[in-house]
Write a protein that holds these residues in place. Structure first.
Motif, short mmCIF file in Angstrom:
data_model
loop_
_atom_site.label_atom_id
_atom_site.label_comp_id
_atom_site.label_asym_id
_atom_site.label_seq_id
_atom_site.Cartn_x
_atom_site.Cartn_y
_atom_site.Cartn_z
N ILE A 1 -9.53 -1.97 -1.80
CA ILE A 1 -10.14 -1.05 -0.46
C ILE A 1 -10.74 0.06 -0.98
CG2 ILE A 1 -9.62 -0.03 1.49
CD1 ILE A 1 -7.15 -1.92 1.90
N LYS B 1 -11.57 3.37 0.00
CA LYS B 1 -11.78 4.33 0.94
C LYS B 1 -12.71 5.24 0.76
CE LYS B 1 -6.73 3.62 2.21
NZ LYS B 1 -5.72 4.28 2.64
N ASN C 1 -2.56 2.22 -4.58
CA ASN C 1 -3.90 1.18 -4.18
C ASN C 1 -4.02 0.28 -5.32
OD1 ASN C 1 -5.36 2.71 -6.00
ND2 ASN C 1 -5.69 4.22 -4.68
N GLU D 1 -6.71 1.99 11.77
CA GLU D 1 -7.18 2.27 10.27
C GLU D 1 -7.45 1.22 9.70
OE1 GLU D 1 -4.01 3.90 7.87
OE2 GLU D 1 -5.42 4.43 6.15
N TYR E 1 -15.71 13.83 2.49
CA TYR E 1 -15.83 14.21 3.90
C TYR E 1 -16.80 15.38 4.34
CZ TYR E 1 -11.57 11.50 5.06
OH TYR E 1 -10.70 10.42 5.19
N ARG F 1 -15.19 -2.40 3.57
CA ARG F 1 -14.68 -1.60 2.56
C ARG F 1 -13.65 -2.26 1.87
NH1 ARG F 1 -15.61 4.09 2.41
NH2 ARG F 1 -16.92 4.72 4.22
N VAL F 2 -13.15 -3.61 2.61
CA VAL F 2 -12.02 -4.27 2.07
C VAL F 2 -12.45 -5.66 1.51
CG1 VAL F 2 -9.82 -5.30 3.10
CG2 VAL F 2 -10.74 -3.26 3.94
N LYS G 1 0.91 -1.09 -0.05
CA LYS G 1 0.14 0.01 0.14
C LYS G 1 0.78 1.38 0.12
CE LYS G 1 -3.93 -2.14 0.20
NZ LYS G 1 -4.61 -2.57 -1.15
N THR H 1 -3.34 -2.03 5.40
CA THR H 1 -2.71 -0.79 5.56
C THR H 1 -1.33 -0.60 5.88
OG1 THR H 1 -3.70 -0.43 7.66
CG2 THR H 1 -4.98 0.53 5.98
N GLN I 1 -11.41 -0.06 11.06
CA GLN I 1 -12.10 0.80 10.44
C GLN I 1 -12.50 0.49 9.04
OE1 GLN I 1 -11.51 5.17 10.85
NE2 GLN I 1 -13.39 5.53 9.64
N LEU I 2 -11.67 0.26 8.20
CA LEU I 2 -11.91 -0.27 6.85
C LEU I 2 -12.49 -1.48 6.78
CD1 LEU I 2 -8.49 0.90 5.41
CD2 LEU I 2 -10.72 2.09 5.07
#
Lengths: 276, 276, 276, 276
Positions: D274, D276, A233, D255, B236, D264-265, A206, D226, D258-259
């Motif tokens: 991913i 984001k 990514n 991080e 955001y 999201r993964v 990443k 990540t 959370q993803l």
């Protein structure tokens, strides 16, 4: 004036050095020092603001007072001379030539040598000599002999491998010991060797990186000067990583050159001490 | 031992200081110095490796040798005492209590004071006293008087505003001069004052920041210690920026505290000199 | 092919768009969309992999199906034409000319215009026309009229202010509405206006920044495209910050240009939506 | 509602999916998709804003319309259940417990399991069950059997290795396939295995990193979620690197969680996609 010292550690070195300078009426503008306990070695970089000073006399006094074998240089501000070695990629060389042209490199590019001719035009635009020395159809020995001859006549302080894609022999490296700076297109020690972007892509990293380092005999194993990374990514192909990587190859090499050319980098035990 | 010096600049200071230390058989492990030419002031932070040493005697010798008015501290390694002020947000306080609990703060949290009671439970979990001093239904003078009383009995070295959302009067700040550290939720000087995330959202910035600084009389105008940023984008909302911002508020304040508590931060002219 | 759509939001837009493309045998390689709830507007960028396709027919079908007033472009991959405006500093222009020379800009630099003649030689080295239009001894109106004439004859898609240090009038900006990209040497909205590095130095910030943005009537107030920062410390003079800042001015502008030239940037309400 | 789809790629998938949603009166708030050409696989994550909707019916329609074998989940917003495995280091666990306590983790920590008892007190402060399962004086088989029993009774969605310093067997990993998230204290693939900070110190790197990844059978070789890095320099001992590294171990794991917890993964071919 910039004074650079590397010697065996011993109690009282700062007192000795600063008192010699004080007695010579040198005003210390900045002083950085480090003791590498794993050596143990003492490193110092001192900048003074005096204009007229007897550099030889100060060096002599320091030599007499410091431990035997101390490496001491007392440099008036003076640009380094560099020869740049390239293959086909333009981005690092272009950046170097621009900085050189506008006197923003703290060095003077005295020549560019390429094992292909692709970057001859770019180099000549900036009035710098370009030497095309092909590695094809000759032995590595002969190739490196020609490289050496071509470089030696300029007596450069440093040789910068700006994406030079040939592996150099131990003999060649020894001939220019501690003088060769390379930019490697990965975050070392990850992806040592060939095709780092392809391997980074396959591993699904990443972040991709670039590493500027001094060259020693072992491939990509020399003392690291600077490293930078940028995020990637899943949308990046290996080719997209290669393209993105060029940005940090350029900026990492530029940062390393600035540090080295300003006498901020010391080498010991395959590591560097850097006073930023 | 850590020796910290701030004084008028003069030629020969390093020689004077290092010679005093050498004569006291102190071995300098690391020395950092800076001359702020715009003052002009000399700053130094010296770490020595001796265990048994006469700190008072060294301080006296330094005081006699250095320019009049020099600020000199000779600190044995010793934790600072801090009081933390909070409102309702948990993230900075939680991080501080964790580090405190596991002895990783280089300080001791002697008390937490909140103008709301929300964080009382969290604080008490970690065995730290929590004082709830509401600002409601009383004048600012009385509120600050109660704060002061509450803090003064701990005689802290520093007061950390860990998302304390009340503006403090010049009198309060003067009472704890050079001792109050704040975390502001923007990249100062952008978005000084209230609602920085809402304003960052409206401006469409691509990075949001956090700034740790010493508190002086002017809102968000004190000497900056550390700043960090993180990327944001069009997805955001202001609320999402607020949430993302908490991460760097926490880490920026933690970094600033570590630097201050290790005697690495000097203040002059609304700026800081920091030896990292 | 790259399809770019900006229109009033409504339920079912993705279904409408993707079905039109499917019926035209277009294979979607990537699709990014965003709904700005504060507008409310719908944005989409779609890349298809077809080589032979009737772009006009697809645009017509999309226009008929999408809300009235939709902005739709169906672009075959094609380089933008740009004119670069400069004053005296070489770093951004040099980077642009290098990328242009090696076909790595996704655009073609059709001309460079300078209000000083300093960068004429650099530009001509790369075979790009340079127009010297001085602002001295003439009114702003006449200066801008000459600029306009000089630019208009190239009919550029974008005008890049690569450290062009003159403030442009609302009339000039309106003439090239949404086409002017500027690099500002601070982390906006901090240090709007003149001398940002001097002010950053005086404020004692620990990070300095650069901001690439579209130009609107208000100075440094246009929609932000990209921002970058780099750390500085107490050893940096204002001049050292200026020098360090050049590195991120160059890379921030390069990043912004790449995003704009690849049709990844949308503007609404003084903000940008960017599909990276 | 969040809809997550992974299936063989085929022309027209976006049209099919978005039309099903449109016909069900679902308003797409955001849609991200990716085609991994090296698979070839199609990935999509769609967020809709409807509150009352027949998730089963939509899943059925999608299943019928998409390629055989498509993985489809239609999730109402719902917290994941996680079990955290630890050894002795507090920093990642402390951060997780704080976020959990203040409902800022998008998951619920149902239990913590430690192969040492050091973190029992911290865990219990936050009202979370702690199970101490020592690996000492028993075979690896028995140790893992006890771990499994202890974890299975909570039926967690994910297992988080928050500095759990035991290597897990392929059987254990297979039992919790695609459910185990690890934080590795290096910038993988550099310094795979034990003592990464010591090796980073010896190599003289200028950046150290942390990598959060899914666990597969090969040590530190699973799909990367990540990665973060922080600068170090010659003044850092291996121990100082370890201490500095804790900061990014904590934030990198946070991080990644959370993803993952926000759906999201995606995983394929030892890589992640991913959104984001």
């Amino acid at each position: 004036m910039t004074i650079v010292i590397q010697c065996q550690d011993r109690v009282g070195l700062i007192s000795i050095i600063s008192t010699i300078l004080r007695n010579a009426d040198c005003n210390i503008v900045s002083m950085r020092q480090h003791v590498a306990a794993d050596a143990p070695l003492f490193f110092a970089r001192i900048v003074t603001d005096d204009v007229e000073i007897d550099a030889l006399s100060i060096k002599e006094k320091l030599t007499n007072a410091l431990p035997l074998g101390a490496m001491i240089t007392v440099n008036p501000p003076q640009k380094k001379k560099i020869v740049v070695l390239v293959t086909k990629e333009y981005h690092c060389l272009g950046d170097i030539l621009l900085r050189n042209n506008f006197d923003n490199l703290n060095a003077e590019v005295v020549a560019v040598v390429g094992n292909y001719n692709e970057l001859s035009d770019l180099t000549k635009k900036f009035g710098v000599p370009f030497h095309y020395i092909s590695h094809e159809n000759i032995s590595k020995d002969i190739f490196e002999m020609r490289l050496k001859e071509s470089i030696d006549k300029y007596a450069p302080d440093f040789i910068v491998l700006a994406k030079f894609m040939r592996i150099l022999s131990p003999e060649f490296v020894a001939h220019f010991a501690k003088k060769i700076i390379n930019i490697h297109h990965s975050f070392l020690p990850a992806f040592i060797g060939a095709n780092p972007y392809k391997r980074a892509y396959e591993r699904g990293v990443k972040l991709i990186g670039a590493t500027a380092h001094f060259v020693t005999n072992d491939l990509d194993e020399g003392p690291i000067i600077t490293q930078q990374v940028i995020p990637v990514n899943h949308t990046y192909t290996a080719e997209a990583m290669r393209k993105a990587g060029r940005e940090i190859e350029t900026s990492t090499l530029a940062e390393a050159m600035q540090l080295v050319f300003e006498d901020r980098v010391f080498v010991y035990k395959n590591k560097t001490v850097i006073f930023k």
